[in-house]
Design a protein around this motif. Sequence first.
Motif, PDB file in Angstrom:
ATOM      1  N   GLU A   3       0.821  -1.217   0.000  1.00 43.57           N
ATOM      2  CA  GLU A   3       0.000   0.000   0.000  1.00 43.57           C
ATOM      3  C   GLU A   3       0.853   1.263   0.000  1.00 43.57           C
ATOM      4  N   LEU A  25      -4.474   5.609   1.974  1.00 43.70           N
ATOM      5  CA  LEU A  25      -4.638   4.816   3.192  1.00 43.70           C
ATOM      6  C   LEU A  25      -5.853   5.299   3.980  1.00 43.70           C
ATOM      7  N   TYR A  57      -4.445  -2.979   8.345  1.00 45.38           N
ATOM      8  CA  TYR A  57      -3.099  -2.900   7.794  1.00 45.38           C
ATOM      9  C   TYR A  57      -2.097  -3.557   8.742  1.00 45.38           C
ATOM     10  N   VAL A  74       3.661  -0.364   4.458  1.00 47.08           N
ATOM     11  CA  VAL A  74       2.267  -0.608   4.843  1.00 47.08           C
ATOM     12  C   VAL A  74       1.627  -1.497   3.786  1.00 47.08           C
ATOM     13  N   GLN A  76      -1.902  -4.552   3.195  1.00 47.27           N
ATOM     14  CA  GLN A  76      -3.108  -5.165   3.731  1.00 47.27           C
ATOM     15  C   GLN A  76      -2.747  -6.413   4.533  1.00 47.27           C
TER      16      GLN A  76
END
Length: 627
Positions: A3, A25, A57, A74, A76
């Motif tokens: 991410e 985010l 996250y 970062v 998922q």
Amino acid sequence: MLEQLLIFTRGGLILWTCKEIGNALKGSPIDTLIRSCLLEERSGAASFNYDAPGAAYTLKWTFHNDLGLVFVAVYQRILHLLYVDDLLAMVRREFAEMYDPKRTVYREFDGTFKQLKMEAEARAEELKKSKPVGKPASNGKRQGYGQKGGYDGGNKNRSEGGLANDGGDGDGEGRKMENGYANGNHVGVKDSKMNAVVKGKENTSSNNGAFDVNKLQKLRSKGGKKTDTVDNKVPKVETKKKITKKNRVWDDKPPPTKLDFTQTVDGNGNGNGNGNDNVHDVAEVHGESMMDIEEVVSSESESEDDEEVEKESKLDAKKKGWFSSMFQSIAGKANLDKADLEPALKALKDRLMTKNVAEEIAEKLCESVSASLEGKKLASFTRVSSTVQAAMEEALVRILTPRRSIDILRDVHAAKEQNKPYVVVFVGVNGVGKSTNLAKVAYWLLQHKVSVMMAACDTFRSGAVEQLRTHARRLQIPIFEKGYEKDPAIVAKEAIQEAARNGSDVVLVDTAGRMQDNEPLMRALSKLVNLNNPDLVLFVGEALVGNDAVDQLSKFNQKLADLSTSPSPRLIDGILLTKFDTIDDKVGAALSMVYVSGAPVMFVGCGQSYTDLKKLNVKSIVKTLLA
């Protein structure tokens, strides 16, 4: 899919972020990571989980301590990306080569990052394909046998890490192994030391250290002789003369008035006029509260502990030699690695544990300090132990310093301007001193011209209402009570309404003590907090506890969160630490409680009188922990 990948300085300046990832985010995972993990000395953890509405996250990070850079990835949580750690290490290495403290923009790093990401993904795929897949055993043997840690399927050779099966040698006797276990054969009598009968005779020898009762009885049967060496050690007790009981003298005189601290109380807990002459103004009787007295801590810089210096020098001398260690301290080391830090960190961990810090907390602190020092250059004329101690001191100060300012007097006046009382709920386990320290807080508020009312919401323990009524009478403040076997949430609600009608500034709510595993009482506490929404939830804990403090606070917070009906549940806001005068230098419970909950220690109980309540001196605690 990744991410976001972010590079920023320890001062908070963002240097580079991945632009090819266009997904925004949800929530603020980076800010939460900094507040809840990096600033709270939890950077030694492997990862951090962040939950937001509609997203979950996982965040991973690494540091370049010499340059003061932080690298955060970062992704998922459901994806379980295997290449993130490898990618962070490569990004850290490549970015450090082009980093310039005067620059704030690094657009040319985009292409480098794409190449590094492709390499990390390809390496992860190759590793996944080359990983062998375990097959179940098909040769009739039980799974786990014939391998390390199990049996060898009846063979004579002993498998590694398992038990031996050497077979019998024909005489029906087995072998007793080093770990205390024997094989499947019969263990002979000569190998068994636990038998009570050997060759049909009772083992009565005293070689095993047992006391021979029969011998003692035989010797005692001979009159006028000393029985045994044991009897010689027993002091001779002289026969006492018979004491005749004296007749009781009944005295009809009343006890002296100076010993009569009681007062006739009506149903509302107020004095009826009898004995009021013995109760004077509170400030005159007890003096000034210690909360308003600033504790002075010596600011003189103390030399490093001699024992620590000697221990560290011995470790360095064994590892690299005396000359190498001395040269390293003079010239400085290029970069500190984990092996350099381990001896000093182990000594610090042992020291923290002797000061009553929970083992889990001490270990996490050392991991965090290690993560903040790895790769950092050791300054000239500086020892590793002193560098580690300085880093630990900074970490402890950050943990014990409140993240947000909680000024009760300021908040009380703010609530007064809104024509509502300021509500404080005292919670905690049994026997920690909630009612007594509630009275100390009430006394401190009275000294600041704040009107206080007590709410007796401990409707479970016998005598709790009477105890709080006694404190209210001595402090001459009103008390709201409904007796026992009532719903404490309803009693607290009615007390707050009564305080609003009477114009009381503060309502101090006393609750029943409960263990953290008591489901019905924890549910009742959650109902009280959710129904009344107090301004402050104070956890009252003992300074005597060590590891139990972690369990108490974590489960109290967990129950308040799980049983709450609100999307943003109320958790513990502050800590009141009792019996602080009984622990000497074992002050580690304060650190454990703050580390687990993130709530500051707002009050410290240090005696039996109403004045014995003070603030936590962070410098004094840190100095004691590292002494």
